[in-house]
Design an enzyme around this catalytic site. Structure first.
Site, PDB file in Angstrom:
ATOM      1  N   ARG A 121      -0.328 -18.394  -2.153  1.00 45.83           N
ATOM      2  CA  ARG A 121      -1.262 -17.264  -2.016  1.00 45.83           C
ATOM      3  C   ARG A 121      -2.644 -17.768  -1.574  1.00 45.83           C
ATOM      4  O   ARG A 121      -3.361 -17.096  -0.847  1.00 45.83           O
ATOM      5  CB  ARG A 121      -1.392 -16.529  -3.354  1.00 45.83           C
ATOM      6  CG  ARG A 121      -0.089 -15.866  -3.808  1.00 45.83           C
ATOM      7  CD  ARG A 121      -0.263 -15.246  -5.183  1.00 45.83           C
ATOM      8  NE  ARG A 121       0.932 -14.554  -5.654  1.00 45.83           N
ATOM      9  CZ  ARG A 121       1.901 -15.112  -6.367  1.00 45.83           C
ATOM     10  NH1 ARG A 121       1.839 -16.400  -6.670  1.00 45.83           N
ATOM     11  NH2 ARG A 121       2.939 -14.407  -6.772  1.00 45.83           N
ATOM     12  N   ASP A 172       3.134  -9.721 -12.834  1.00 47.33           N
ATOM     13  CA  ASP A 172       3.723 -10.946 -13.388  1.00 47.33           C
ATOM     14  C   ASP A 172       4.388 -10.661 -14.738  1.00 47.33           C
ATOM     15  O   ASP A 172       5.444 -11.222 -15.050  1.00 47.33           O
ATOM     16  CB  ASP A 172       2.651 -12.039 -13.517  1.00 47.33           C
ATOM     17  CG  ASP A 172       1.986 -12.348 -12.177  1.00 47.33           C
ATOM     18  OD1 ASP A 172       2.655 -12.151 -11.136  1.00 47.33           O
ATOM     19  OD2 ASP A 172       0.803 -12.746 -12.169  1.00 47.33           O
ATOM     20  N   GLY A 184       0.819  -1.213   0.000  1.00 45.89           N
ATOM     21  CA  GLY A 184       0.000   0.000   0.000  1.00 45.89           C
ATOM     22  C   GLY A 184       0.852   1.262   0.000  1.00 45.89           C
ATOM     23  O   GLY A 184       0.615   2.197  -0.780  1.00 45.89           O
ATOM     24  N   ARG A 228       7.660  -9.012 -14.157  1.00 43.36           N
ATOM     25  CA  ARG A 228       8.658 -10.015 -13.745  1.00 43.36           C
ATOM     26  C   ARG A 228       9.103 -10.852 -14.950  1.00 43.36           C
ATOM     27  O   ARG A 228      10.276 -11.241 -15.060  1.00 43.36           O
ATOM     28  CB  ARG A 228       8.058 -10.905 -12.641  1.00 43.36           C
ATOM     29  CG  ARG A 228       7.958 -10.155 -11.319  1.00 43.36           C
ATOM     30  CD  ARG A 228       7.298 -10.948 -10.230  1.00 43.36           C
ATOM     31  NE  ARG A 228       7.411 -10.247  -8.950  1.00 43.36           N
ATOM     32  CZ  ARG A 228       6.639 -10.473  -7.903  1.00 43.36           C
ATOM     33  NH1 ARG A 228       5.665 -11.376  -7.961  1.00 43.36           N
ATOM     34  NH2 ARG A 228       6.820  -9.791  -6.784  1.00 43.36           N
ATOM     35  N   HIS A 259      -3.218 -15.573 -10.917  1.00 48.88           N
ATOM     36  CA  HIS A 259      -2.034 -15.022 -10.240  1.00 48.88           C
ATOM     37  C   HIS A 259      -1.593 -16.008  -9.156  1.00 48.88           C
ATOM     38  O   HIS A 259      -1.810 -15.797  -7.973  1.00 48.88           O
ATOM     39  CB  HIS A 259      -2.397 -13.648  -9.648  1.00 48.88           C
ATOM     40  CG  HIS A 259      -1.278 -12.990  -8.906  1.00 48.88           C
ATOM     41  ND1 HIS A 259      -0.081 -12.667  -9.484  1.00 48.88           N
ATOM     42  CD2 HIS A 259      -1.181 -12.590  -7.616  1.00 48.88           C
ATOM     43  CE1 HIS A 259       0.700 -12.101  -8.592  1.00 48.88           C
ATOM     44  NE2 HIS A 259       0.067 -12.048  -7.446  1.00 48.88           N
TER      45      HIS A 259
HETATM   46  N1  LIG Z   1      -1.791  -9.051  -6.383  1.00 52.69           N
HETATM   47  C1  LIG Z   1      -0.481  -8.952  -6.307  1.00 52.69           C
HETATM   48  O1  LIG Z   1       0.218  -8.942  -7.315  1.00 52.69           O
HETATM   49  C2  LIG Z   1       0.178  -8.837  -4.964  1.00 52.69           C
HETATM   50  C3  LIG Z   1       1.537  -8.530  -4.852  1.00 52.69           C
HETATM   51  C4  LIG Z   1       2.091  -8.398  -3.567  1.00 52.69           C
HETATM   52  C5  LIG Z   1       1.308  -8.582  -2.438  1.00 52.69           C
HETATM   53  N2  LIG Z   1       0.001  -8.893  -2.600  1.00 52.69           N
HETATM   54  C6  LIG Z   1      -0.889  -9.063  -1.449  1.00 52.69           C
HETATM   55  O2  LIG Z   1      -1.180  -7.783  -0.922  1.00 52.69           O
HETATM   56  C7  LIG Z   1      -1.525  -7.899   0.453  1.00 52.69           C
HETATM   57  C8  LIG Z   1      -0.719  -6.892   1.277  1.00 52.69           C
HETATM   58  O3  LIG Z   1       0.643  -7.232   1.268  1.00 52.69           O
HETATM   59  P1  LIG Z   1       1.689  -6.363   2.114  1.00 52.69           P
HETATM   60  O4  LIG Z   1       3.017  -6.950   1.855  1.00 52.69           O
HETATM   61  O5  LIG Z   1       1.451  -4.915   1.887  1.00 52.69           O
HETATM   62  O6  LIG Z   1       1.222  -6.728   3.605  1.00 52.69           O
HETATM   63  P2  LIG Z   1       1.454  -5.858   4.944  1.00 52.69           P
HETATM   64  O7  LIG Z   1       1.244  -6.773   6.091  1.00 52.69           O
HETATM   65  O8  LIG Z   1       2.743  -5.110   4.845  1.00 52.69           O
HETATM   66  O9  LIG Z   1       0.272  -4.781   4.896  1.00 52.69           O
HETATM   67  C9  LIG Z   1      -1.073  -5.121   5.027  1.00 52.69           C
HETATM   68  C10 LIG Z   1      -1.743  -4.002   5.813  1.00 52.69           C
HETATM   69  O10 LIG Z   1      -3.162  -4.250   5.832  1.00 52.69           O
HETATM   70  C11 LIG Z   1      -3.628  -3.735   7.073  1.00 52.69           C
HETATM   71  N3  LIG Z   1      -4.959  -4.271   7.378  1.00 52.69           N
HETATM   72  C12 LIG Z   1      -5.309  -5.504   7.818  1.00 52.69           C
HETATM   73  N4  LIG Z   1      -6.643  -5.585   7.980  1.00 52.69           N
HETATM   74  C13 LIG Z   1      -7.154  -4.398   7.628  1.00 52.69           C
HETATM   75  C14 LIG Z   1      -8.472  -3.860   7.561  1.00 52.69           C
HETATM   76  N5  LIG Z   1      -9.542  -4.599   7.889  1.00 52.69           N
HETATM   77  N6  LIG Z   1      -8.621  -2.596   7.146  1.00 52.69           N
HETATM   78  C15 LIG Z   1      -7.567  -1.829   6.807  1.00 52.69           C
HETATM   79  N7  LIG Z   1      -6.290  -2.280   6.846  1.00 52.69           N
HETATM   80  C16 LIG Z   1      -6.089  -3.546   7.245  1.00 52.69           C
HETATM   81  C17 LIG Z   1      -2.564  -4.157   8.083  1.00 52.69           C
HETATM   82  O11 LIG Z   1      -2.637  -3.404   9.276  1.00 52.69           O
HETATM   83  C18 LIG Z   1      -1.287  -3.897   7.282  1.00 52.69           C
HETATM   84  O12 LIG Z   1      -0.756  -2.618   7.529  1.00 52.69           O
HETATM   85  C19 LIG Z   1      -1.267  -9.361   0.822  1.00 52.69           C
HETATM   86  O13 LIG Z   1      -2.455 -10.100   0.788  1.00 52.69           O
HETATM   87  C20 LIG Z   1      -0.322  -9.836  -0.284  1.00 52.69           C
HETATM   88  O14 LIG Z   1      -0.366 -11.219  -0.462  1.00 52.69           O
HETATM   89  C21 LIG Z   1      -0.574  -9.019  -3.816  1.00 52.69           C
END
Ligand SMILES: NC(=O)c1ccc[n+]([C@@H]2O[C@H](COP(=O)([O-])OP(=O)(O)OC[C@H]3O[C@@H](n4cnc5c(N)ncnc54)[C@H](O)[C@@H]3O)[C@@H](O)[C@H]2O)c1
Length: 308
Positions: free
Chosen positions: A88, A148, A12, A151, A175
């Site tokens: 995942r 992807d 984020g 990458r 994915h």
């Molecule tokens: N689609 C993709 O290509 C892709 C790539 C990378 C990561 N991801 C996914 O993205 C997600 C986030 O990854 P990250 O590395 O940033 O994780 P992270 O743990 O660093 O961040 C996740 C954040 O979500 C917050 N959170 C949890 N529940 C919440 C809620 N109900 N409301 C608001 N915030 C909330 C947490 O407090 C945390 O700060 C994971 O599910 C990961 O697998 C997807």
């Protein structure tokens, strides 16, 4: 142009940073459930504005969705990331509840929002947003293929000993480590098929390395990656915000396209101001069709775990 990013974690914050640096949005709101976390990330990022030369206003919110009101685009990154050795798909138990709650809160305050789903398992989370929000299908977009594909281009550039900017290629399908379909046949180096430069064996290795791209980094970092995911999301946000009509592979609800129905999976789409403006149906060969079908079966199996 107001963009909300839910989840101030690794992906984020990276996504908010790239959006700000590209300087096309007037406002980015970062929201997280952890007290003061989003506010802290927003303040830290705002202190880069004079250094990086952007005018985007970034604010943070601890779970107060009134701050997100009137968002044009919202990115959902909230949820847990995988740890080394995890798939995942194993994240579904926790992330489904989070994604459902977050998307419903977003829509309450921004009924015209376009949602980009990032949380994993992403194709299934995108499907969940379809099933639970009632938003039109063009306004629900899953981000996975853009990452992807980046990458894939990285691995191609390594194999070709060429800059990534000279390489083009796309990954479709689910994915997941097993579901991605890197379209090696269509990959080019400055419009020349890459098969002119590298062997079939090397190209197959590129495809395999691409598929486990996320797992490789998770093993090295101890958690999933964030720079390329954040940059990939910012690319989709910019394409919509600036009505660019660019093609990205995105997870979208299919209703017969590619012979698939009632699931979200990565296929090429045109992104513009209306979100997904067109699903692009490219001619696949038999081997590619089989791989996409198998990938779809995997996604449907994970969708079956949702409590809808
Ligand atoms: N689609 C993709 O290509 C892709 C790539 C990378 C990561 N991801 C996914 O993205 C997600 C986030 O990854 P990250 O590395 O940033 O994780 P992270 O743990 O660093 O961040 C996740 C954040 O979500 C917050 N959170 C949890 N529940 C919440 C809620 N109900 N409301 C608001 N915030 C909330 C947490 O407090 C945390 O700060 C994971 O599910 C990961 O697998 C997807």
């Amino acid at each position: 142009m107001k963009v909300t990013v839910v989840g101030a974690g690794a992906v984020g914050a990276s996504c908010a940073e790239y959006i700000a640096i590209k300087n096309f949005a007037s406002e980015v709101v970062i929201l997280d459930i952890k007290e003061n976390f989003a506010e802290g990330k927003a303040m830290d990022l705002m202190q880069t504005a004079s250094l990086n030369g952007f005018d985007t206003k970034i604010t943070g919110s601890t779970n107060d969705y009134t701050k997100t009101a009137g968002s044009d685009i919202a990115v959902i990154t909230s949820g847990i990331p995988r740890k080394p050795g995890m798939t995942r798909e194993e994240l579904i138990g926790i992330n489904a509840g989070i994604v459902k709650e977050v998307s419903s809160n977003l829509i309450k305050h921004s009924p015209d929002v376009t949602i980009i789903v990032v949380s994993n398992p992403m194709d299934t989370m995108t499907y969940l947003v379809h099933k639970t929000t009632g938003l039109p299908k063009n306004r629900i977009i899953g981000m996975g293929g853009a990452l992807d594909s980046a990458r894939f281009k990285y691995r191609l550039s390594e194999a070709l000993e060429a800059p990534a900017s000279d390489v083009d290629g796309m990954v479709i399908g689910g994915h997941s480590d097993t579901g991605m379909v890197p379209l090696t046949r269509l990959a080019t180096r400055n419009s020349v098929p890459v098969s002119e430069f590298i062997s079939e064996e090397r190209l197959n290795q590129v495809a395999e390395d691409t598929k486990v791209g996320g797992a490789t980094l998770t093993k090295m970092l101890g958690t999933s990656a964030w720079y390329a995911p954040g940059a990939a999301v910012s690319g989709l946000v910019q394409a919509i915000a600036c009505d660019q009509k660019k093609i990205f592979p995105c997870s979208t609800l299919l209703s017969g396209e590619y012979g698939l129905d009632d699931l979200c999976i990565g296929v090429p789409v045109v992104l513009g101001k209306d979100g997904i403006e067109k699903i692009v149906e490219i001619e696949l060969n038999d081997a590619e069709k089989t791989k996409l079908k198998e990938s779809a079966e995997g996604v449907k199996k994970t969708n079956g775990l949702l409590e809808l």
